[in-house]
Scaffold this motif. Structure first.
Motif, mmCIF file in Angstrom:
data_model
loop_
_atom_site.group_PDB
_atom_site.id
_atom_site.type_symbol
_atom_site.label_atom_id
_atom_site.label_comp_id
_atom_site.label_asym_id
_atom_site.label_seq_id
_atom_site.Cartn_x
_atom_site.Cartn_y
_atom_site.Cartn_z
ATOM 1 N N THR A 192 0.834 -1.202 0.000
ATOM 2 C CA THR A 192 0.000 0.000 0.000
ATOM 3 C C THR A 192 0.869 1.253 0.000
ATOM 4 N N ARG A 193 1.907 1.247 0.802
ATOM 5 C CA ARG A 193 2.825 2.390 0.869
ATOM 6 C C ARG A 193 3.513 2.612 -0.474
ATOM 7 N N ILE A 194 3.989 1.546 -1.083
ATOM 8 C CA ILE A 194 4.659 1.655 -2.384
ATOM 9 C C ILE A 194 3.670 2.140 -3.443
ATOM 10 N N HIS A 195 2.453 1.607 -3.421
ATOM 11 C CA HIS A 195 1.423 2.011 -4.387
ATOM 12 C C HIS A 195 1.093 3.492 -4.256
ATOM 13 N N ASP A 196 0.951 3.972 -3.026
ATOM 14 C CA ASP A 196 0.659 5.390 -2.806
ATOM 15 C C ASP A 196 1.782 6.273 -3.348
ATOM 16 N N GLU A 197 3.015 5.854 -3.104
ATOM 17 C CA GLU A 197 4.164 6.611 -3.589
ATOM 18 C C GLU A 197 4.220 6.589 -5.121
ATOM 19 N N LEU A 198 3.926 5.440 -5.707
ATOM 20 C CA LEU A 198 3.914 5.323 -7.166
ATOM 21 C C LEU A 198 2.820 6.201 -7.771
ATOM 22 N N SER A 199 1.663 6.251 -7.138
ATOM 23 C CA SER A 199 0.577 7.109 -7.618
ATOM 24 C C SER A 199 0.987 8.574 -7.610
ATOM 25 N N ALA A 200 1.660 8.991 -6.542
ATOM 26 C CA ALA A 200 2.129 10.377 -6.454
ATOM 27 C C ALA A 200 3.160 10.673 -7.544
ATOM 28 N N VAL A 201 4.053 9.714 -7.807
ATOM 29 C CA VAL A 201 5.071 9.891 -8.850
ATOM 30 C C VAL A 201 4.401 9.992 -10.216
ATOM 31 N N ARG A 202 3.432 9.132 -10.490
ATOM 32 C CA ARG A 202 2.721 9.177 -11.782
ATOM 33 C C ARG A 202 2.006 10.508 -11.977
ATOM 34 N N LYS A 203 1.375 10.979 -10.924
ATOM 35 C CA LYS A 203 0.662 12.261 -10.993
ATOM 36 C C LYS A 203 1.634 13.402 -11.300
ATOM 37 N N GLU A 204 2.779 13.411 -10.627
ATOM 38 C CA GLU A 204 3.777 14.454 -10.843
ATOM 39 C C GLU A 204 4.379 14.352 -12.250
ATOM 40 N N MET A 205 4.590 13.133 -12.733
ATOM 41 C CA MET A 205 5.122 12.960 -14.081
ATOM 42 C C MET A 205 4.129 13.467 -15.126
ATOM 43 N N LYS A 206 2.871 13.213 -14.891
ATOM 44 C CA LYS A 206 1.850 13.709 -15.820
ATOM 45 C C LYS A 206 1.829 15.228 -15.812
ATOM 46 N N ARG A 207 1.944 15.820 -14.628
ATOM 47 C CA ARG A 207 1.949 17.282 -14.507
ATOM 48 C C ARG A 207 3.144 17.880 -15.239
ATOM 49 N N ARG A 208 4.286 17.206 -15.176
ATOM 50 C CA ARG A 208 5.521 17.707 -15.806
ATOM 51 C C ARG A 208 5.701 17.222 -17.237
ATOM 52 N N GLN A 209 4.719 16.513 -17.763
ATOM 53 C CA GLN A 209 4.735 16.006 -19.143
ATOM 54 C C GLN A 209 5.928 15.091 -19.399
ATOM 55 N N ILE A 210 6.066 14.080 -18.550
ATOM 56 C CA ILE A 210 7.145 13.095 -18.683
ATOM 57 C C ILE A 210 6.527 11.733 -18.970
ATOM 58 N N LYS A 211 7.054 11.060 -19.969
ATOM 59 C CA LYS A 211 6.606 9.705 -20.296
ATOM 60 C C LYS A 211 7.831 8.793 -20.322
ATOM 61 N N VAL A 212 7.662 7.584 -19.780
ATOM 62 C CA VAL A 212 8.761 6.612 -19.721
ATOM 63 C C VAL A 212 8.291 5.312 -20.365
ATOM 64 N N PHE A 213 9.167 4.717 -21.176
ATOM 65 C CA PHE A 213 8.854 3.472 -21.868
ATOM 66 C C PHE A 213 10.006 2.499 -21.667
ATOM 67 N N GLU A 214 9.664 1.250 -21.374
ATOM 68 C CA GLU A 214 10.705 0.238 -21.208
ATOM 69 C C GLU A 214 11.182 -0.210 -22.577
ATOM 70 N N ASP A 215 12.505 -0.256 -22.748
ATOM 71 C CA ASP A 215 13.079 -0.689 -24.025
ATOM 72 C C ASP A 215 13.371 -2.181 -24.007
ATOM 73 N N GLU A 216 14.346 -2.576 -23.192
ATOM 74 C CA GLU A 216 14.757 -3.973 -23.172
ATOM 75 C C GLU A 216 15.348 -4.318 -21.814
ATOM 76 N N ARG A 217 15.365 -5.589 -21.533
ATOM 77 C CA ARG A 217 15.990 -6.087 -20.309
ATOM 78 C C ARG A 217 17.137 -6.985 -20.714
#
Length: 168
Positions: free
Chosen positions: A98-123
């Motif tokens: 729950t703690r990690i999910h809440d933090e991830l939600s806040a990060v996603r919201k801030e990234m959307k506000r700052r117009q940042i998109k991230v895509f995984e390329d390869e592992r």
């Protein structure tokens, strides 16, 4: 000799460069008058370089889902085990998720506000590669698996310590 290995080119192609070092390199390059990558092909307006905080957001966006997956996997394994205290571990894991999910939600919201998109390329065996777009600026980002493991261990330990911290 390869062009990438001449001068400071070796650092440009390094996959182990830390975001802080890369940011300093790009700032020096910009100050020296080198052209900055344009926003879109055909436009002459230079894209704004990501700030240190934005690079940290991208790093968080990469790390948090991996952490959540690991904690969920361990919780499932403990649930299937015959540990006598498995209910305690499961509840602690759920609080942690729950703690990690809440933090991830806040990060996603801030990234959307700052117009940042991230895509995984390869592992690749030793690293996880991503590319990102930050206000039109495009670049790649890679994290070594050992760095990811170490960072996750430190964070999970910190979260667990906060969970069991005595309330004053």
């Amino acid at each position: 000799m390869s062009k990438k290995l001449e001068g400071n080119g070796r650092w440009e192609s390094s996959r182990m460069m830390l975001p802080e070092h890369r940011e300093q390199y790009l700032q020096r390059k910009e100050q020296a008058g080198a052209p900055v990558q344009p926003q879109e092909p055909g436009k002459s307006t230079p894209a704004q370089l990501p700030t240190k905080e934005e690079l940290e957001l991208i790093r968080e966006f990469v790390l948090l889902p991996i952490m959540m997956t690991i904690v969920d996997k361990n919780c499932t394994e403990i649930g299937l085990s015959s540990y006598s205290m498995k209910s305690l571990y499961i509840k602690a894991s759920q609080v942690l998720m729950t703690r990690i999910h809440d933090e991830l939600s806040a990060v996603r919201k801030e990234m959307k506000r700052r117009q940042i998109k991230v895509f995984e390329d390869e592992r690749v065996d030793s690293a996880i590669h991503y590319h990102f777009i930050c206000r039109g600026y495009r670049d790649t980002f890679a994290m070594m698996r050992d760095v990811v493991r170490a960072e996750m261990s430190v964070r999970i330990a910190r979260y667990v310590a906060e969970m069991f911290k005595a309330k004053s």
